[in-house]
Scaffold this motif. Structure first.
Motif, short mmCIF file in Angstrom:
data_model
loop_
_atom_site.label_atom_id
_atom_site.label_comp_id
_atom_site.label_asym_id
_atom_site.label_seq_id
_atom_site.Cartn_x
_atom_site.Cartn_y
_atom_site.Cartn_z
N ILE A 15 0.86 -1.18 0.00
CA ILE A 15 0.00 0.00 0.00
C ILE A 15 0.89 1.23 0.00
O ILE A 15 1.79 1.36 0.82
CB ILE A 15 -0.92 0.00 1.22
N ASP A 16 0.59 2.15 -0.89
CA ASP A 16 1.37 3.38 -0.97
C ASP A 16 0.73 4.41 -0.03
O ASP A 16 -0.43 4.80 -0.21
CB ASP A 16 1.37 3.90 -2.42
N MET A 17 1.45 4.86 0.99
CA MET A 17 0.93 5.77 2.02
C MET A 17 1.10 7.24 1.65
O MET A 17 0.59 8.10 2.34
CB MET A 17 1.64 5.49 3.35
N THR A 18 1.79 7.55 0.61
CA THR A 18 2.10 8.93 0.26
C THR A 18 0.85 9.77 0.01
O THR A 18 0.74 10.88 0.55
CB THR A 18 3.03 8.96 -0.98
N PRO A 19 -0.15 9.36 -0.76
CA PRO A 19 -1.34 10.20 -0.96
C PRO A 19 -2.11 10.46 0.34
O PRO A 19 -2.62 11.55 0.55
CB PRO A 19 -2.18 9.39 -1.95
N MET A 20 -2.16 9.45 1.21
CA MET A 20 -2.87 9.66 2.47
C MET A 20 -2.14 10.68 3.34
O MET A 20 -2.77 11.54 3.96
CB MET A 20 -3.00 8.33 3.23
N LEU A 21 -0.83 10.62 3.39
CA LEU A 21 -0.06 11.59 4.17
C LEU A 21 -0.21 12.99 3.59
O LEU A 21 -0.28 13.98 4.33
CB LEU A 21 1.41 11.19 4.24
N ASP A 22 -0.27 13.10 2.29
CA ASP A 22 -0.48 14.41 1.66
C ASP A 22 -1.82 15.00 2.08
O ASP A 22 -1.92 16.19 2.41
CB ASP A 22 -0.42 14.27 0.13
N ILE A 23 -2.85 14.19 2.07
CA ILE A 23 -4.18 14.67 2.46
C ILE A 23 -4.19 15.09 3.93
O ILE A 23 -4.77 16.11 4.30
CB ILE A 23 -5.24 13.58 2.18
N VAL A 24 -3.54 14.34 4.80
CA VAL A 24 -3.49 14.69 6.22
C VAL A 24 -2.78 16.02 6.42
O VAL A 24 -3.23 16.87 7.19
CB VAL A 24 -2.81 13.55 7.02
N PHE A 25 -1.67 16.23 5.72
CA PHE A 25 -0.96 17.50 5.86
C PHE A 25 -1.77 18.66 5.31
O PHE A 25 -1.77 19.76 5.87
CB PHE A 25 0.42 17.43 5.18
N ILE A 26 -2.49 18.45 4.22
CA ILE A 26 -3.34 19.50 3.66
C ILE A 26 -4.46 19.85 4.64
O ILE A 26 -4.77 21.03 4.86
CB ILE A 26 -3.89 19.07 2.29
N MET A 27 -5.06 18.85 5.26
CA MET A 27 -6.10 19.11 6.25
C MET A 27 -5.54 19.84 7.47
O MET A 27 -6.18 20.75 8.01
CB MET A 27 -6.76 17.79 6.69
N LEU A 28 -4.36 19.47 7.91
CA LEU A 28 -3.73 20.14 9.04
C LEU A 28 -3.49 21.61 8.72
O LEU A 28 -3.80 22.49 9.53
CB LEU A 28 -2.40 19.45 9.39
N ILE A 29 -2.98 21.91 7.55
CA ILE A 29 -2.75 23.30 7.15
C ILE A 29 -4.08 24.05 7.06
O ILE A 29 -4.19 25.20 7.51
CB ILE A 29 -1.99 23.34 5.81
N PHE A 30 -5.12 23.39 6.54
CA PHE A 30 -6.43 24.03 6.44
C PHE A 30 -6.97 24.40 7.82
O PHE A 30 -7.45 25.52 8.03
CB PHE A 30 -7.40 23.07 5.73
#
Length: 135
Positions: A15-30
């Motif tokens: 499983i590639d975790m990179t897209p999920m981590l990107d979404i989490v960081f974007i939500m954190l910044i939001f």
């Protein structure tokens, strides 16, 4: 044509975790950007201090008993109405209290009870309660 068997562990799906981590960081910044750190306007409340912490020992009320015939009892002994002030001040010197309880008989004259109340207030006690004892 021979098919190759998948026996090696390297060929298993991961499983590639990179897209999920990107979404989490974007939500954190939001959430950080949209959070307001402005102190809202309101009233400052001055709460009263705890009175129990100030009193070293609990206060007990001065007890005065008036019988049906007008006899005034303070501390287990008979007292004249003119000596209520002096006895109350003596009690206040020995005890930390701000209240008095007058226990009057049902047949006691009202004038005697009122006179005792006045004498207690003259002595310095403002909180006076009257209890009626039925005979």
């Amino acid at each position: 044509m021979k098919r190759k068997k998948h026996t090696s562990t390297e060929d298993e799906a991961q499983i590639d975790m990179t897209p999920m981590l990107d979404i989490v960081f974007i939500m954190l910044i939001f959430f950080i950007v949209t959070t307001s750190f402005v102190k809202e306007k309101g009233l400052d409340v001055n709460r009263p201090e705890d009175n129990q912490a100030k009193n070293d020992k609990p206060s007990k009320a001065l007890s005065i008993r008036i019988t049906a015939d007008g006899t005034i009892m303070m501390g287990g002994r008979e007292v004249d109405v003119r000596r209520v002030v002096a006895n109350t001040q003596t009690y206040l010197a020995e005890n930390n209290t701000d209240s008095a309880a007058i226990q009057a008989d049902e047949d006691t004259e009202h004038g005697t009870v009122v006179e005792v109340m006045n004498q207690v207030k003259i002595a310095g006690i403002e909180k006076v309660s009257v209890l009626v004892k039925k005979s």
